[in-house]
Design an enzyme around this catalytic site. Structure first.
Site, PDB file in Angstrom:
ATOM      1  N   LYS A 171       0.861  -1.295  -0.020  1.00  0.00           N
ATOM      2  CA  LYS A 171       0.109  -0.153  -0.004  1.00  0.00           C
ATOM      3  C   LYS A 171       0.714   1.382   0.006  1.00  0.00           C
ATOM      4  O   LYS A 171       1.889   1.493   0.932  1.00  0.00           O
ATOM      5  CB  LYS A 171      -0.783  -0.044   1.157  1.00  0.00           C
ATOM      6  CG  LYS A 171      -1.984   0.956   0.938  1.00  0.00           C
ATOM      7  CD  LYS A 171      -2.605   1.454   2.394  1.00  0.00           C
ATOM      8  CE  LYS A 171      -1.959   2.419   3.256  1.00  0.00           C
ATOM      9  NZ  LYS A 171      -1.779   3.689   2.389  1.00  0.00           N
ATOM     10  N   GLU A 247       9.802   0.237  10.879  1.00  0.00           N
ATOM     11  CA  GLU A 247      10.903   1.150  10.560  1.00  0.00           C
ATOM     12  C   GLU A 247      10.238   2.358  11.050  1.00  0.00           C
ATOM     13  O   GLU A 247       9.228   3.045  10.120  1.00  0.00           O
ATOM     14  CB  GLU A 247      11.302   1.432   9.117  1.00  0.00           C
ATOM     15  CG  GLU A 247      12.153   0.099   8.761  1.00  0.00           C
ATOM     16  CD  GLU A 247      13.671   0.280   9.045  1.00  0.00           C
ATOM     17  OE1 GLU A 247      13.924   1.213   9.800  1.00  0.00           O
ATOM     18  OE2 GLU A 247      14.332  -0.614   8.760  1.00  0.00           O
ATOM     19  N   CYS A 281      13.926  10.005   8.084  1.00  0.00           N
ATOM     20  CA  CYS A 281      13.663   9.521   9.397  1.00  0.00           C
ATOM     21  C   CYS A 281      15.273   9.427  10.325  1.00  0.00           C
ATOM     22  O   CYS A 281      15.054   9.710  11.274  1.00  0.00           O
ATOM     23  CB  CYS A 281      13.303   8.123   9.365  1.00  0.00           C
ATOM     24  SG  CYS A 281      14.281   6.996   8.165  1.00  0.00           S
ATOM     25  N   GLU A 377       9.921  14.409  16.798  1.00  0.00           N
ATOM     26  CA  GLU A 377      10.380  14.534  15.276  1.00  0.00           C
ATOM     27  C   GLU A 377       9.607  15.619  14.617  1.00  0.00           C
ATOM     28  O   GLU A 377       8.317  15.828  14.518  1.00  0.00           O
ATOM     29  CB  GLU A 377       9.941  13.061  14.677  1.00  0.00           C
ATOM     30  CG  GLU A 377      10.407  13.099  13.477  1.00  0.00           C
ATOM     31  CD  GLU A 377      10.365  11.400  12.750  1.00  0.00           C
ATOM     32  OE1 GLU A 377       8.917  11.118  12.724  1.00  0.00           O
ATOM     33  OE2 GLU A 377      11.135  11.033  11.997  1.00  0.00           O
TER      34      GLU A 377
HETATM   35  P1  NAD Z   1       2.458   8.001   8.538  1.00  0.00           P
HETATM   36  O1  NAD Z   1       2.631   7.046   9.848  1.00  0.00           O
HETATM   37  O2  NAD Z   1       1.465   8.781   8.765  1.00  0.00           O
HETATM   38  O3  NAD Z   1       1.869   7.055   7.355  1.00  0.00           O
HETATM   39  C1  NAD Z   1       2.551   6.017   7.016  1.00  0.00           C
HETATM   40  C2  NAD Z   1       1.648   5.061   6.169  1.00  0.00           C
HETATM   41  O4  NAD Z   1       0.998   4.024   7.169  1.00  0.00           O
HETATM   42  C3  NAD Z   1       0.758   5.617   5.163  1.00  0.00           C
HETATM   43  O5  NAD Z   1       0.743   4.825   4.014  1.00  0.00           O
HETATM   44  C4  NAD Z   1      -0.505   5.619   5.841  1.00  0.00           C
HETATM   45  O6  NAD Z   1      -1.650   5.672   4.933  1.00  0.00           O
HETATM   46  C5  NAD Z   1      -0.614   4.377   6.774  1.00  0.00           C
HETATM   47  N1  NAD Z   1      -1.401   4.235   7.834  1.00  0.00           N
HETATM   48  C6  NAD Z   1      -1.841   5.188   8.457  1.00  0.00           C
HETATM   49  N2  NAD Z   1      -2.564   4.996   9.579  1.00  0.00           N
HETATM   50  C7  NAD Z   1      -2.694   3.466   9.397  1.00  0.00           C
HETATM   51  C8  NAD Z   1      -2.846   2.308  10.165  1.00  0.00           C
HETATM   52  N3  NAD Z   1      -3.835   2.594  11.447  1.00  0.00           N
HETATM   53  N4  NAD Z   1      -2.859   1.071   9.742  1.00  0.00           N
HETATM   54  C9  NAD Z   1      -2.168   0.837   8.749  1.00  0.00           C
HETATM   55  N5  NAD Z   1      -1.633   1.717   7.993  1.00  0.00           N
HETATM   56  C10 NAD Z   1      -1.973   2.960   8.378  1.00  0.00           C
HETATM   57  O7  NAD Z   1       3.865   8.243   8.331  1.00  0.00           O
HETATM   58  P2  NAD Z   1       4.169   9.334   7.056  1.00  0.00           P
HETATM   59  O8  NAD Z   1       3.880  10.810   7.409  1.00  0.00           O
HETATM   60  O9  NAD Z   1       3.622   8.987   5.620  1.00  0.00           O
HETATM   61  O10 NAD Z   1       5.824   9.465   7.027  1.00  0.00           O
HETATM   62  C11 NAD Z   1       6.657  10.065   7.759  1.00  0.00           C
HETATM   63  C12 NAD Z   1       7.100   9.232   8.862  1.00  0.00           C
HETATM   64  O11 NAD Z   1       7.798   7.938   8.525  1.00  0.00           O
HETATM   65  C13 NAD Z   1       8.027   9.572   9.840  1.00  0.00           C
HETATM   66  O12 NAD Z   1       7.932   9.511  11.247  1.00  0.00           O
HETATM   67  C14 NAD Z   1       9.558   9.168   9.444  1.00  0.00           C
HETATM   68  O13 NAD Z   1      10.476   9.050  10.612  1.00  0.00           O
HETATM   69  C15 NAD Z   1       8.898   7.869   9.250  1.00  0.00           C
HETATM   70  N6  NAD Z   1       9.902   7.149   8.355  1.00  0.00           N
HETATM   71  C16 NAD Z   1      10.880   5.973   8.836  1.00  0.00           C
HETATM   72  C17 NAD Z   1      11.657   5.554   8.210  1.00  0.00           C
HETATM   73  C18 NAD Z   1      12.545   4.353   8.807  1.00  0.00           C
HETATM   74  O14 NAD Z   1      13.165   3.672   7.783  1.00  0.00           O
HETATM   75  N7  NAD Z   1      12.723   4.279  10.081  1.00  0.00           N
HETATM   76  C19 NAD Z   1      11.737   5.798   6.812  1.00  0.00           C
HETATM   77  C20 NAD Z   1      11.155   6.756   6.158  1.00  0.00           C
HETATM   78  C21 NAD Z   1      10.161   7.317   6.849  1.00  0.00           C
END
Ligand code: NAD
Length: 477
Positions: A171, A247, A281, A377
């Site tokens: 997704k 992650e 991240c 963050e």
């Molecule tokens: P987010 O958590 O808002 O969303 C990530 C994904 O989760 C999206 O596809 C969203 O539709 C989905 N989602 C939302 N609620 C859900 C639920 N209840 N169940 C299942 N899926 C759900 O994150 P974002 O704003 O897209 O990205 C930013 C974040 O991602 C930052 O915190 C960043 O640090 C983190 N990130 C981490 C890494 C890593 O490798 N550690 C890499 C990139 C980004």
């Protein structure tokens, strides 16, 4: 893409170019019915085809995928720039070209990775027994990704999951659906990966991701996103005792010891904070400096921030692109304004730049190490400076975080290494060393996640181990 077919939908949602604010295109808005169809297709492909057991065929398909990605790279590059706001320079690294290398890495690894491990013979209750461990695909994988590095995040999950013999429902993130759909289309049109082995969903509704986390037909969840969503996913997956790989977020520290090359370290700290406008991240968003050298280093960072060229991400000379949307820009600005209201000093930045969703590189000093801006963050180009008294104090401040993703240390090598070993994070750079590569495990300690992506560890996230035994010295047939 569901069960090998490119599905269109009457329900769509827009994808916006963050550098201009203009609509770039529309993606199908999948609902629960489409999520269920995708899961059923992945289950069928796992349970009824030879995909999980045919290693040779999987190597062939990964080779094809690598080739197709190289062939289509220029189209993917333009779409990544337009939809993600990634600069052209970053697409030659972690936004596109490096993730393509991950597919190559797993195709090669699969050729040599031992799928069984002999434990030899043992004697038990007067008889001899021969035991060995076979590794097999963990099952149907639900892969859910964040918006910021969609090619990296998708391919670092898909390549090892497919190499392991899993089938996948991927997704994409609601802000960057088109690039993830383009990967799905490329796989459907240019590889022999069978129908149902990979299914790709785009949706504006978080319930679609949530459906993957609760389904009895999904065996593994691999997720990249915020720690807040990661907590919900872990809780949701508990009901079906799923394997969960996470992650999550970070608040990593860059530590400048008093024997560091301040000029080089300041350039590194300032430019890395502005990489992809701070939407990474593993970026180091807390700068820890010796108290006695505070003013000098702040001045150097401010000078480097002034050199950061922002603007059209398609221009090869642009260093910093936009934030993903206005909501994210409001979040970043709100955190900066609250920090200033709480007593922090704004050295530079702290303002929106129009048109598009740009934000000026921002430097804050006099920050309370326990305050929101130092603990949470931001996901924008915002660096906070915190002074320390000695190495022990630097380590204590670096570890004063719920996160443990990454960090960097500058100083004389022996001392910097000993500090790095005491920082509780999954990756660390010493004096600018680069740890990020397809063969290097990446992931977090503490609330930055569970498990490791990339490297051999990244493949093993998608494998189960089955221990088998025969009486006597019999050899497995
Ligand atoms: P987010 O958590 O808002 O969303 C990530 C994904 O989760 C999206 O596809 C969203 O539709 C989905 N989602 C939302 N609620 C859900 C639920 N209840 N169940 C299942 N899926 C759900 O994150 P974002 O704003 O897209 O990205 C930013 C974040 O991602 C930052 O915190 C960043 O640090 C983190 N990130 C981490 C890494 C890593 O490798 N550690 C890499 C990139 C980004």
């Amino acid at each position: 893409m569901i069960d090998g077919r490119l599905v269109t939908s009457k329900r769509t949602f827009p994808s916006v170019n963050p550098a201009t604010g203009e609509v770039l295109g529309y993606a199908p808005d999948a609902g629960l019915a489409e999520a269920e169809a995708a899961i059923a297709a992945a289950r069928r492909a796992f349970d009824t085809t030879s995909w999980p057991t045919d290693v040779e065929f999987r190597v062939h398909c990964l080779e094809q995928l690598h080739h197709a990605l190289l062939e289509q790279a220029e189209e993917l590059r333009e779409l990544t720039i337009a939809e993600v706001g990634a600069t052209r320079a970053l697409t030659h690294g972690p936004q596109l070209d490096e993730p393509i290398g991950i597919v190559r890495y797993y195709a090669d690894l699969l050729r040599t990775y031992p799928m069984s491990e002999d434990l030899g013979e043992m004697e038990s209750r007067g008889m001899r027994h021969h035991r060995w461990v076979e590794k097999e695909a963990a099952g149907v994988v639900g892969a859910i990704i964040a918006y910021n590095y969609p090619n990296q995040l998708a391919l670092a999950k898909l390549a090892p999951a497919l190499a392991a013999g899993c089938t996948v429902v991927l997704k994409g993130a609601p802000d960057t659906p088109l690039i993830t759909l383009a990967l799905g289309e490329l796989i459907a049109n240019h590889t022999d990966i069978p129908a149902g082995v990979l299914n790709v969903l785009s949706s504006s509704d978080p319930a679609v991701g949530a459906a993957l986390t609760t389904s009895r037909d999904v065996d593994v969840i691999t997720f990249t996103g915020s720690t807040a969503t990661g907590r919900k996913i872990m809780a949701a997956a508990a009901e079906t005792v799923k394997r969960v790989f996470l992650e999550l977020g970070g608040k990593s520290a860059v530590i400048m010891l008093d024997d560091a090359d301040f000029s080089m370290a300041s350039m590194f700290a300032a430019f890395s904070m502005c990489s992809h406008a701070g939407q990474g991240c593993a970026l180091t968003s807390r700068l820890l400096v010796p108290r006695k050298r505070h003013e000098e280093i702040v001045e150097l960072i401010a000078q480097n921030f002034a050199k950061v060229r922002h603007g059209d991400p398609a221009d090869p000379n642009t260093y910093m692109g936009p934030l993903i949307n206005e909501r994210q820009r409001d979040k970043v600005d709100g955190m900066v304004q609250r920090a200033v209201a709480a007593g922090a000093t704004l050295v530079t930045g702290g303002k929106k730049i129009d048109p598009g969703f740009f934000y000026a590189p921002t430097l804050l000093t006099n920050v309370d190490p326990d305050s929101e801006i130092a603990q949470e963050e931001v996901f924008g180009p915002v660096l906070v400076v915190i002074p320390f008294t000695d190495d022990d104090d630097a380590v204590r401040i670096a570890n004063n975080s719920i996160y443990g993703l990454s960090g960097s240390v500058f100083g004389s090598q022996h001392r910097a290494l000993s500090v790095a070993r005491r920082v509780r994070t999954g990756t660390l750079s010493i004096n600018g060393g680069n740890y990020f590569a397809p063969d290097a495990p990446f992931g977090g300690f503490k609330q930055s996640g569970v498990g490791r992506e990339m490297g051999v560890a990244g493949l093993e996230e998608f494998l189960e181990r089955k221990t088998l035994a025969l009486p006597g010295a019999a050899v497995a047939g």
